[in-house]
Write a protein that holds these residues in place. Structure first.
Motif, PDB file in Angstrom:
ATOM      1  N   VAL A 128       0.831  -1.205   0.000  1.00 38.22           N
ATOM      2  CA  VAL A 128       0.000   0.000   0.000  1.00 38.22           C
ATOM      3  C   VAL A 128       0.871   1.262   0.000  1.00 38.22           C
ATOM      4  CG1 VAL A 128      -1.561   1.379   1.440  1.00 38.22           C
ATOM      5  CG2 VAL A 128      -2.051  -1.039   1.036  1.00 38.22           C
ATOM      6  N   ILE A 129       1.905   1.258   0.819  1.00 33.28           N
ATOM      7  CA  ILE A 129       2.790   2.427   0.914  1.00 33.28           C
ATOM      8  C   ILE A 129       3.527   2.668  -0.399  1.00 33.28           C
ATOM      9  CG2 ILE A 129       4.882   3.326   2.018  1.00 33.28           C
ATOM     10  CD1 ILE A 129       3.940   1.949   4.610  1.00 33.28           C
ATOM     11  N   LYS A 130       4.017   1.581  -1.011  1.00 36.60           N
ATOM     12  CA  LYS A 130       4.772   1.713  -2.267  1.00 36.60           C
ATOM     13  C   LYS A 130       3.886   2.108  -3.444  1.00 36.60           C
ATOM     14  CE  LYS A 130       8.344  -1.645  -0.942  1.00 36.60           C
ATOM     15  NZ  LYS A 130       8.881  -3.016  -1.173  1.00 36.60           N
ATOM     16  N   SER A 131       2.608   1.760  -3.372  1.00 34.96           N
ATOM     17  CA  SER A 131       1.691   2.014  -4.485  1.00 34.96           C
ATOM     18  C   SER A 131       1.509   3.496  -4.780  1.00 34.96           C
ATOM     19  CB  SER A 131       0.328   1.388  -4.207  1.00 34.96           C
ATOM     20  OG  SER A 131      -0.607   1.767  -5.182  1.00 34.96           O
ATOM     21  N   LYS A 132       1.300   4.285  -3.731  1.00 35.28           N
ATOM     22  CA  LYS A 132       1.059   5.727  -3.857  1.00 35.28           C
ATOM     23  C   LYS A 132      -0.148   6.049  -4.735  1.00 35.28           C
ATOM     24  CE  LYS A 132       5.832   7.092  -2.947  1.00 35.28           C
ATOM     25  NZ  LYS A 132       7.023   7.840  -3.402  1.00 35.28           N
ATOM     26  N   LYS A 133      -1.116   5.115  -4.744  1.00 31.10           N
ATOM     27  CA  LYS A 133      -2.370   5.331  -5.458  1.00 31.10           C
ATOM     28  C   LYS A 133      -3.475   5.624  -4.455  1.00 31.10           C
ATOM     29  CE  LYS A 133      -1.347   2.273  -9.393  1.00 31.10           C
ATOM     30  NZ  LYS A 133      -1.786   1.032 -10.100  1.00 31.10           N
ATOM     31  N   ALA A 134      -4.447   6.421  -4.884  1.00 32.84           N
ATOM     32  CA  ALA A 134      -5.552   6.777  -3.990  1.00 32.84           C
ATOM     33  C   ALA A 134      -6.330   5.533  -3.555  1.00 32.84           C
ATOM     34  CB  ALA A 134      -6.480   7.776  -4.672  1.00 32.84           C
ATOM     35  N   LYS A 135      -6.532   4.586  -4.486  1.00 34.02           N
ATOM     36  CA  LYS A 135      -7.252   3.356  -4.137  1.00 34.02           C
ATOM     37  C   LYS A 135      -6.489   2.572  -3.081  1.00 34.02           C
ATOM     38  CE  LYS A 135      -9.576   2.673  -8.609  1.00 34.02           C
ATOM     39  NZ  LYS A 135      -9.670   1.774  -9.800  1.00 34.02           N
ATOM     40  N   ALA A 136      -5.166   2.579  -3.161  1.00 34.52           N
ATOM     41  CA  ALA A 136      -4.345   1.890  -2.163  1.00 34.52           C
ATOM     42  C   ALA A 136      -4.507   2.544  -0.792  1.00 34.52           C
ATOM     43  CB  ALA A 136      -2.883   1.891  -2.587  1.00 34.52           C
ATOM     44  N   VAL A 137      -4.645   3.863  -0.789  1.00 31.41           N
ATOM     45  CA  VAL A 137      -4.889   4.571   0.470  1.00 31.41           C
ATOM     46  C   VAL A 137      -6.248   4.139   1.053  1.00 31.41           C
ATOM     47  CG1 VAL A 137      -5.247   6.836   1.538  1.00 31.41           C
ATOM     48  CG2 VAL A 137      -3.426   6.519  -0.144  1.00 31.41           C
ATOM     49  N   GLY A 138      -7.202   3.877   0.153  1.00 33.21           N
ATOM     50  CA  GLY A 138      -8.496   3.356   0.612  1.00 33.21           C
ATOM     51  C   GLY A 138      -8.340   2.044   1.339  1.00 33.21           C
ATOM     52  N   VAL A 139      -7.470   1.167   0.827  1.00 32.97           N
ATOM     53  CA  VAL A 139      -7.165  -0.094   1.509  1.00 32.97           C
ATOM     54  C   VAL A 139      -6.501   0.200   2.853  1.00 32.97           C
ATOM     55  CG1 VAL A 139      -5.831  -2.247   1.392  1.00 32.97           C
ATOM     56  CG2 VAL A 139      -6.957  -1.355  -0.666  1.00 32.97           C
ATOM     57  N   GLY A 140      -5.606   1.182   2.850  1.00 25.32           N
ATOM     58  CA  GLY A 140      -4.931   1.573   4.082  1.00 25.32           C
ATOM     59  C   GLY A 140      -5.889   2.090   5.150  1.00 25.32           C
ATOM     60  N   LEU A 141      -6.917   2.806   4.732  1.00 24.20           N
ATOM     61  CA  LEU A 141      -7.914   3.314   5.686  1.00 24.20           C
ATOM     62  C   LEU A 141      -8.673   2.173   6.353  1.00 24.20           C
ATOM     63  CD1 LEU A 141      -9.231   6.335   3.590  1.00 24.20           C
ATOM     64  CD2 LEU A 141      -8.223   6.501   5.882  1.00 24.20           C
TER      65      LEU A 141
END
Length: 331
Positions: A128-141
């Motif tokens: 998730v951190i390496k992705s730097k995509k908004a959708k990945a941040v959604g997974v992070g949330l």
């Protein structure tokens, strides 16, 4: 109207229209499973998030009377009955009905409240951190805050205070049936405030999430959604599809998106956060739901707990605090 009152009306209306065996099945499921969990709620309070919690509780806790595991068939019948009765209420009173299409059932071969292992958590967070995509941040949330997928989809930058590191959960995105006849589409997306007071909450976030958010924050974030960076939201199904693709590409187990929330809750309990505090963070109605859903102690956890308690007994051997000496007893 309180849900139990509506269920009584619905059952009375059905008694003259269905076979006695069908009526009996409805009655048993309503009395045993639905009323104990939702009976005291206002019908219009019951949304997809609340129904997901009920689904998870049934899958994990089983029959409330016997404690036995509920079959997949029974669980689906109960959920179908809840949907049917709520839609009937909405039709009668001419209000929009929740779509309930984003519910996540447990896999047939798996546990209902499966959580990611510590190694899987580290790997997923790294991705998730390496992705730097908004959708990945959604997974992070979901993983770092335990937010529901509808809450993540509805989250705007206006709801996030980067300086104080807090998130205001003010809305949830869901599909509802259109109330008007003759419409080309049978459903529409709506973003409304969470139905219950507990779901409307303020939660803090840590440095890890701050780093994730800083990587995607737009130059002019006002009025924009976190997942899209625009004034239009993303549907939960699109975030879920991205999540499953992320898992597959990185060799991680295909656990449902809601398992991110379970993982967060379980991790908090393991780290010693008390259920009352976690209840506030998760937006549950009471700590009992939090304990039943997110406390998954293993044998090693129980051994450590007993060892900790035992050590307090062994330490209380001082004469002024005890009438006996453990050293003498153990000789």
């Amino acid at each position: 109207m309180v849900y139990r009152e509506w269920l009584e009306q619905w059952l009375n209306a059905k008694s003259a229209k269905v076979k006695e065996s069908s009526y009996s099945s409805y009655k048993i499921n309503i009395d045993t499973h639905i009323i104990p969990l939702l009976g005291d709620k206002e019908v219009e309070e019951i949304d997809e998030d609340m129904l997901q919690d009920v689904l998870d509780l049934m899958e994990k806790s089983g029959n409330r009377k016997t404690g036995q595991k509920l079959s997949e068939k029974t669980i689906k019948e109960v959920i179908r009955l809840i949907k049917t009765t709520i839609k009937a209420y909405c039709k009668k009173y001419k209000i929009s009905a929740p779509f309930f299409d984003d519910l996540e059932f447990a896999r047939s071969s798996g546990s209902s409240c499966e959580v990611f292992t510590k190694d899987e958590q580290r790997k997923l967070l790294s991705v998730v951190i390496k992705s730097k995509k908004a959708k990945a941040v959604g997974v992070g949330l979901g993983l770092l805050e335990g937010m529901r997928i509808g809450e993540i989809a509805a989250l705007k930058w206006d709801d996030i205070d980067m300086d104080e590191q807090i998130i205001e959960i003010r809305g949830t995105l869901q599909r509802i049936y259109r109330n008007s006849e003759g419409s080309e589409t049978k459903s529409q997306i709506v973003i409304g405030t969470p139905k219950t007071t507990n779901s409307q909450r303020t939660i803090p976030f840590g440095t890890t999430l701050r780093i994730l958010l800083q990587a995607i924050i737009p130059d002019s974030p006002e009025g924009k959604y976190v997942l899209t960076g625009t004034d239009k939201p993303m549907e939960p199904r699109n975030l879920r599809s991205f999540y499953y693709k992320l898992l597959k590409e990185n060799g991680l187990r295909k656990l449902k998106f809601h398992s991110l929330r379970h993982t967060f809750g379980t991790k908090c309990i393991t780290c010693g956060i008390d259920p009352a505090t976690l209840c506030k963070i998760m937006g549950h109605a009471n700590p009992t739901i939090t304990i039943n859903l997110y406390c998954h102690p293993g044998l090693e956890d129980m051994k450590n707990a007993i060892k900790e308690v035992d050590s307090t007994w062994l330490k209380s051997k001082e004469k002024e605090e005890s009438d006996y000496d453990f050293d003498d007893i153990m000789k």
